[in-house]
Design an enzyme around this catalytic site. Structure first.
Site, PDB file in Angstrom:
ATOM      1  N   GLU A  21     -12.136  -8.381  -1.507  1.00  0.00           N
ATOM      2  CA  GLU A  21     -11.597  -8.390  -0.144  1.00  0.00           C
ATOM      3  C   GLU A  21     -12.684  -8.741   0.872  1.00  0.00           C
ATOM      4  OE1 GLU A  21      -8.195  -5.062   0.045  1.00  0.00           O
ATOM      5  OE2 GLU A  21     -10.183  -4.214  -0.286  1.00  0.00           O
ATOM      6  N   ASP A  60      -7.323   0.140  -4.582  1.00  0.00           N
ATOM      7  CA  ASP A  60      -7.841  -0.507  -3.378  1.00  0.00           C
ATOM      8  C   ASP A  60      -9.164   0.140  -2.949  1.00  0.00           C
ATOM      9  OD1 ASP A  60      -7.901  -2.285  -1.333  1.00  0.00           O
ATOM     10  OD2 ASP A  60      -6.417  -1.259  -0.088  1.00  0.00           O
ATOM     11  N   ASN A  85       0.819  -1.218   0.000  1.00  0.00           N
ATOM     12  CA  ASN A  85       0.000   0.000   0.000  1.00  0.00           C
ATOM     13  C   ASN A  85       0.853   1.269   0.000  1.00  0.00           C
ATOM     14  OD1 ASN A  85      -2.978  -0.950   0.580  1.00  0.00           O
ATOM     15  ND2 ASN A  85      -1.622  -2.206   1.852  1.00  0.00           N
TER      16      ASN A  85
END
Length: 680
Positions: A617, A560, A498
């Site tokens: 996710e 994300d 990330n």
């Protein structure tokens, strides 16, 4: 030749006599001076004339000692009254020029009337009375010269007419002695005139000097006015936002300081609301600054129309505003309704219309607030909390937040520790290909075990690291540790890592990442850099530059928390994505009859159409996995397969092979929000 010379001489004499009477300032000064002197001149003449009337009462006819003096007196009184009335007025230059012509006529008429009257008494009486007549004439001439010297033309005409009449009269009468007196009087008058002419020049010089001083004073005053206007303009520019016209941050801080001091002294309530316009930065990036500016101006217009008298509003940042309320505890009692009304009407965009959202933080003056800065920090602190809570966009600072601020201060101090690199570690959560139960990659997650604070959750210390400016250092430390662990992984295993908004906006940071990859011999194509929509929109221009630089080296890009931002589809098309990660909020409890089902289905179809990967996710149950498989999901990540693993645990997993079936995690292991475990 002789005629031309004479004409030139006469013209020069006329010019000299007229002096500067054509000058408006001089003409006005002459007018005002003569108006003041005229009453005195007439009074002196009447005093001399009535003195002669009294002394000649018994020897001269009554017509000369009473009737004529009365007529002359009436004329003089009329002139005095007229002059007195004019003294209260300021005539124009044209009126003054007309008055000059009239004064020159009176300069002939007045001495003629007075002289004829006085000389008519000369034949009566003996030598003493005759001397009195001559004495009166001499005094009257001197009074004329002194009273009229500042109007040279009138003075000369008066002196010439009076003395000429006296001289002619005595010459015709054969009075040689008095003729001599008249000649001597003419000479004396001329001498006195030339002496007094110096005073006239001084008078003219004084007028000009006064005019120059006045002009200089006016110019100076004009310059001062211009300077003041410029100063006022500079002050306005320095204290107001150039686009909206609202007070800017500088002006707001001054107002906050003054209001704070006043409230402390008077005991009045003081409240501060700092609010943020959600989506404005995205509008700027998608539709351009001009559209964003128009939206902003519309919001400001609405805001001004709703302000209460006791409120002060300022624009303190690009999309951030501050509302200050003094003396009214209930000013922010229903902020939600205030903002709901403010944004009830949609804002028009080039291709559609949208309702802006907002987040607001409120702080009240109480015993815990020791300075204006404290009040502002409290409001800004709870504003950040409101931004994270979409269901409750208004947060009010309270005791709980005071404790949190102290805790964050301790975290900030601990992050500055020289041993922070040794205190940080990484954990890895597998990304699973559900069709083959095979691990295709791992996501690197940050862990921090502080000797002072214990285990600090990433969701707590990562945002603080961003705010205090150490996030770049922490990111590089975590990436170095991840690459060190990756030395022992299978060669085709990908690493998801990330990056934060600060990472993307820092020039030179991309090169530091590339240097690390080179030093560890890690293939750039195996690294998947995960960015969120929020981090991209924080500074879209710099973020795009950093992303393109990463892509040029072969590094992959994943978006994300997909679907949680402002305009995800536009970002999919604008950014060179290799993968989208569907946020866990759409997966929790997913069933065919839930909203998340349709969203996930659409996102999977979108990824297939674009030819990019899609990782779902937050998969925590077999039921969720079953629904996702029915939708065609290929890669998932979640506690159903594995919790985040240490380097050693991940290594032992790899020794067993790259397969990972569901149910690896026991059912009593508590699920955690993946987004709270990101390393920035």
């Amino acid at each position: 030749m002789g005629s031309n010379w004479l004409t030139s001489a006469v013209t020069a004499f006329k010019t000299w006599v007229a002096g500067d009477s054509g000058d408006p300032d001089v003409a006005l000064a002459q007018y005002q001076f003569i108006q003041r002197q005229t009453p005195f001149l007439y009074m002196m003449s009447l005093a001399g004339g009535w003195g002669l009337s009294v002394t000649h009462w018994s020897v001269a006819p009554i017509a000369l000692t009473l009737v004529v003096p009365l007529l002359v007196t009436a004329f003089a009184v009329q002139r005095i009254v007229t002059v007195r009335r004019r003294q209260k007025e300021t005539p124009s230059h044209a009126e003054i020029l007309a008055w000059q012509k009239q004064a020159k006529v009176l300069a002939v008429v007045s001495p003629a009337i007075f002289s004829i009257w006085v000389l008519s008494l000369f034949p009566y009486g003996g030598p003493y009375l005759q001397v009195q007549v001559v004495f009166t004439i001499a005094v009257a001439n001197l009074v004329l010269l002194f009273c009229l010297i500042h109007f040279r033309a009138v003075a000369l005409i008066n002196a010439f007419c009076a003395n000429t009449l006296y001289f002619i009269y005595f010459a015709i009468a054969g009075e040689h002695v008095f003729t001599y007196f008249a000649l001597y009087g003419i000479a004396a008058s001329m001498g006195a005139f030339f002496i007094l002419n110096n005073h006239y020049r001084g008078f003219i010089k004084l007028i000009r000097t006064g005019r120059d001083l006045k002009r200089h004073s006016e110019e100076l005053e004009h310059k001062q006015d211009e300077t003041q206007k410029l100063s006022d303009l500079n002050y306005y520019i320095a204290n107001h936002d150039h686009m909206t016209g609202l007070p800017n941050r500088r002006c707001f801080l001054l107002e906050l300081d003054q209001s704070f001091r006043s409230a402390r002294q008077s005991g009045e309530p003081l409240s501060l609301c700092v609010f943020d316009l959600g989506g404005l930065r995205a509008i700027n990036n998608i539709y351009g600054l001009n559209t964003g500016d128009q939206i902003l101006l519309e919001v400001v217009r609405r805001l001004k129309s709703k302000l209460a008298p006791q409120m002060f509003v300022a624009r303190i940042a690009g999309d951030e505003f501050a509302l200050l309320a003094v003396g009214d505890e209930a000013a922010f009692s229903d902020v939600s309704s205030f903002f709901d009304e403010l944004f009830a009407e949609s804002c028009q965009l080039p291709e559609a219309s949208m309702k802006l959202n907002y987040a607001a933080g409120i702080a009240h003056l109480d015993e815990s607030v020791l300075s204006p800065t404290d009040l502002l920090e409290h409001a800004v602190y709870v504003l950040q909390e409101a931004k994270l809570n979409r269901n409750e966009p208004v947060a009010v600072f309270g005791p709980r937040h005071s404790e949190q601020m102290l805790s964050h201060a301790r975290v900030t101090q601990a992050l500055q520790s020289a041993d922070i690199e040794a205190e940080l570690s990484v954990a890895f959560q597998p990304i699973v290909d559900v069709a083959h139960n095979r691990i295709t990659g791992v996501e690197c997650l940050a862990r921090w075990n502080s000797p002072l604070l214990g285990n600090v959750p990433p969701g707590e210390f990562i945002p603080i690291a961003e705010r205090c400016g150490v996030i770049n250092r922490l990111t590089l430390v975590l990436l170095r540790k991840a690459l060190e662990a990756a030395r022992h992984w299978p060669a085709d295993l990908k690493l998801s890592f990330n990056l934060s908004a600060s990472n993307l906006s820092s020039r030179g940071f991309v090169q530091e990442i590339l240097d690390l990859l080179e030093s560890f011999g890690f293939e750039p194509g195996r690294l998947h850099c995960e960015v969120t929509e929020t981090s991209v929109m924080w500074d879209f221009k710099e973020a795009s530059r950093a992303i393109l630089a990463l892509k040029e080296t072969g590094i992959r890009l994943s978006l994300d928390d997909f679907g949680t931002g402002y305009s995800s589809l536009s970002h999919v098309h604008k950014l060179p994505l290799d993968c989208i990660k569907v946020d866990r909020s759409f997966v929790h409890g997913i069933r065919p009859d839930t909203a998340g089902y349709g969203i996930v289905k659409s996102l999977l179809a979108l990824s297939r159409d674009m030819g990019i990967a899609c990782v779902v996710e937050g998969v925590e149950t077999e039921e969720e996995l079953s629904v996702l498989k029915s939708l065609g999901t290929s890669e998932v990540q979640g506690y159903l397969f594995s919790r985040p693993l240490s380097e050693a645990d991940l290594g032992r997993l790899f020794t067993k092979g790259m397969t990972l079936s569901s149910g690896t995690m026991q059912s009593d292991d508590p699920p955690v929000a993946l987004e709270a475990a990101q390393a920035g």
